[in-house]
Design a protein around this motif. Structure first.
Motif, PDB file in Angstrom:
ATOM      1  N   ILE A 196       0.830  -1.199   0.000  1.00 47.19           N
ATOM      2  CA  ILE A 196       0.000   0.000   0.000  1.00 47.19           C
ATOM      3  C   ILE A 196       0.868   1.253   0.000  1.00 47.19           C
ATOM      4  N   THR A 197       1.944   1.224   0.800  1.00 42.63           N
ATOM      5  CA  THR A 197       2.855   2.374   0.846  1.00 42.63           C
ATOM      6  C   THR A 197       3.468   2.640  -0.522  1.00 42.63           C
ATOM      7  N   LEU A 198       3.927   1.590  -1.172  1.00 41.81           N
ATOM      8  CA  LEU A 198       4.501   1.732  -2.504  1.00 41.81           C
ATOM      9  C   LEU A 198       3.454   2.198  -3.515  1.00 41.81           C
ATOM     10  N   LEU A 199       2.241   1.675  -3.386  1.00 41.17           N
ATOM     11  CA  LEU A 199       1.156   2.053  -4.296  1.00 41.17           C
ATOM     12  C   LEU A 199       0.849   3.539  -4.186  1.00 41.17           C
ATOM     13  N   ILE A 200       0.672   4.043  -2.946  1.00 44.86           N
ATOM     14  CA  ILE A 200       0.356   5.453  -2.743  1.00 44.86           C
ATOM     15  C   ILE A 200       1.507   6.327  -3.229  1.00 44.86           C
ATOM     16  N   THR A 201       2.737   5.878  -2.989  1.00 49.20           N
ATOM     17  CA  THR A 201       3.902   6.630  -3.456  1.00 49.20           C
ATOM     18  C   THR A 201       3.921   6.718  -4.975  1.00 49.20           C
ATOM     19  N   SER A 202       3.587   5.612  -5.634  1.00 52.30           N
ATOM     20  CA  SER A 202       3.586   5.620  -7.106  1.00 52.30           C
ATOM     21  C   SER A 202       2.509   6.545  -7.656  1.00 52.30           C
ATOM     22  N   ILE A 203       1.383   6.669  -6.958  1.00 54.24           N
ATOM     23  CA  ILE A 203       0.346   7.610  -7.388  1.00 54.24           C
ATOM     24  C   ILE A 203       0.871   9.035  -7.306  1.00 54.24           C
ATOM     25  N   GLY A 204       1.592   9.347  -6.220  1.00 53.40           N
ATOM     26  CA  GLY A 204       2.186  10.679  -6.098  1.00 53.40           C
ATOM     27  C   GLY A 204       3.183  10.961  -7.205  1.00 53.40           C
ATOM     28  N   ILE A 205       4.004   9.972  -7.539  1.00 54.54           N
ATOM     29  CA  ILE A 205       4.970  10.130  -8.628  1.00 54.54           C
ATOM     30  C   ILE A 205       4.243  10.357  -9.946  1.00 54.54           C
ATOM     31  N   ALA A 206       3.139   9.630 -10.146  1.00 49.68           N
ATOM     32  CA  ALA A 206       2.365   9.773 -11.385  1.00 49.68           C
ATOM     33  C   ALA A 206       1.877  11.205 -11.566  1.00 49.68           C
ATOM     34  N   PHE A 207       1.289  11.767 -10.517  1.00 48.83           N
ATOM     35  CA  PHE A 207       0.798  13.144 -10.613  1.00 48.83           C
ATOM     36  C   PHE A 207       1.940  14.128 -10.836  1.00 48.83           C
ATOM     37  N   ALA A 208       3.052  13.922 -10.125  1.00 51.31           N
ATOM     38  CA  ALA A 208       4.196  14.822 -10.280  1.00 51.31           C
ATOM     39  C   ALA A 208       4.721  14.801 -11.716  1.00 51.31           C
ATOM     40  N   LEU A 209       4.880  13.600 -12.284  1.00 55.92           N
ATOM     41  CA  LEU A 209       5.380  13.482 -13.650  1.00 55.92           C
ATOM     42  C   LEU A 209       4.403  14.079 -14.648  1.00 55.92           C
ATOM     43  N   ARG A 210       3.119  13.807 -14.454  1.00 57.25           N
ATOM     44  CA  ARG A 210       2.120  14.256 -15.421  1.00 57.25           C
ATOM     45  C   ARG A 210       2.084  15.779 -15.521  1.00 57.25           C
ATOM     46  N   TYR A 211       2.067  16.434 -14.360  1.00 56.27           N
ATOM     47  CA  TYR A 211       1.936  17.879 -14.413  1.00 56.27           C
ATOM     48  C   TYR A 211       3.272  18.564 -14.685  1.00 56.27           C
ATOM     49  N   LEU A 212       4.365  17.870 -14.446  1.00 55.51           N
ATOM     50  CA  LEU A 212       5.650  18.385 -14.899  1.00 55.51           C
ATOM     51  C   LEU A 212       5.700  18.393 -16.431  1.00 55.51           C
ATOM     52  N   MET A 213       5.224  17.310 -17.051  1.00 56.76           N
ATOM     53  CA  MET A 213       5.188  17.261 -18.517  1.00 56.76           C
ATOM     54  C   MET A 213       4.210  18.285 -19.080  1.00 56.76           C
ATOM     55  N   GLN A 214       3.096  18.499 -18.380  1.00 57.19           N
ATOM     56  CA  GLN A 214       2.156  19.526 -18.832  1.00 57.19           C
ATOM     57  C   GLN A 214       2.803  20.900 -18.761  1.00 57.19           C
ATOM     58  N   PHE A 215       3.571  21.161 -17.691  1.00 60.91           N
ATOM     59  CA  PHE A 215       4.234  22.450 -17.531  1.00 60.91           C
ATOM     60  C   PHE A 215       5.282  22.671 -18.619  1.00 60.91           C
ATOM     61  N   VAL A 216       6.053  21.626 -18.941  1.00 62.10           N
ATOM     62  CA  VAL A 216       7.134  21.756 -19.912  1.00 62.10           C
ATOM     63  C   VAL A 216       6.606  21.780 -21.347  1.00 62.10           C
TER      64      VAL A 216
END
Length: 312
Positions: free
Chosen positions: A113-133
């Motif tokens: 569960i810890t890894l799962l929640i962490t991966s969701i956070g990474i997903a959002f960070a990557l997605r909106y970083l790509m949107q910003f760039v």
């Protein structure tokens, strides 16, 4: 074609689950990252000297340059496509290793569960970083590719060169994964670690090297899947991988969680269902049809098409 993309992208997710024991929700954004890095390379190679370098590296953000204007395609700019394909795989491998080293590795011994929640956070960070760039606009990436007709009993099916490129690349990589798993020491080590990590470690298998190999192989396949997906459909947006992620999860579950061959088979079933269902129902419900078929098959065979066999 849709099934091949889903099946190819599902391999990395299936490997991650079977060996690292967690569902990586950042997988969809790895697909998008591979697509953007690969197409930035393709635009740069195809448009060097014809457009501003910044606009090319941003894949024509804001309509600054168009793939059709650059005449990008497998027949018109083959070198740009091949280099983009290679860059997509390499950049996604690098991203996977960096994220694992900085985020997943320190918490690898925590529960799923810890890894799962962490991966969701990474997903959002990557997605909106790509949107910003790269921007949020959806842009066309290719010129119209040459096509030909295959005649059947009741009509013809038109196939273009990008369809063939996707089929050759995905089929070749799937065959390569099969040979890796069945014919190499690394493949045997991966299957052993998937079955019992503690026993694999006791018998001398370098588990950390296997984990690193999983990220390298899975990341490479994921990046290539993202690139070929965009080559096939001809448009690119910052949330393409996220929209594909649910179908990838459906393929992995349908095939049997942890089974690489099951993920490939599940991807083909899900892709065919999503595409063929529009014959009878509105296209907006195509995804729902894919999940209905998944549920129906799991009701008959709860462990999935490959009966939950891990890795092989």
């Amino acid at each position: 074609m849709r099934g091949l993309v889903i099946g190819l992208a599902s391999i990395g997710l299936s490997m991650t689950y079977s060996i690292l024991n967690f569902a990586n929700f950042a997988h969809g954004d790895y697909i998008t990252a591979g697509a953007f890095s690969g197409w930035a390379t393709t635009y740069l190679v195809a448009g060097l000297g014809r457009a501003d370098i910044g606009a090319l590296l941003l894949v024509g953000a804001g309509g600054s340059v168009y793939g059709g204007t650059l005449d990008i395609g497998i027949t018109s700019t083959p070198l740009a496509i091949v280099l983009g394909l290679f860059a997509a795989g390499v950049c996604t491998v690098a991203l996977s290793l960096v994220v694992d080293r900085t985020v997943f590795r320190p918490i690898r011994d925590e529960d799923g569960i810890t890894l799962l929640i962490t991966s969701i956070g990474i997903a959002f960070a990557l997605r909106y970083l790509m949107q910003f760039v790269f921007g949020s606009d959806v842009r066309g990436t290719t010129a119209q590719p040459p096509s030909f007709s295959l005649y059947f009993v009741d009509g013809a099916v038109r196939i273009n060169m990008h369809d063939l490129t996707l089929a050759v690349v995905a089929g070749g990589l799937m065959l390569g994964v099969h040979l890796l798993l069945q014919r190499t020491k690394l493949g045997k080590a991966m299957r052993a670690m998937s079955d019992n990590e503690d026993l694999a470690r006791v018998t001398g298998i370098p588990t950390e090297r296997v984990v690193r190999s999983v990220w390298i192989i899975g990341g490479g396949l994921t990046g290539v899947a993202g690139y070929t997906f965009i080559l096939w459909k001809g448009t690119l947006g910052f949330n393409d991988g996220w929209l594909l992620l649910l179908l990838i999860f459906a393929a992995v579950i349908l095939g049997g969680i942890g089974s690489v061959y099951g993920a490939i088979a599940g991807g083909l079933v899900i892709g065919l269902t999503a595409s063929l269902s529009v014959i009878w129902i509105p296209s907006a419900f195509a995804r729902a049809a894919a999940f209905v078929v998944m549920i129906l098959i799991l009701l008959v065979k709860p462990e999935g098409l490959f009966s939950g066999r891990s890795t092989a």
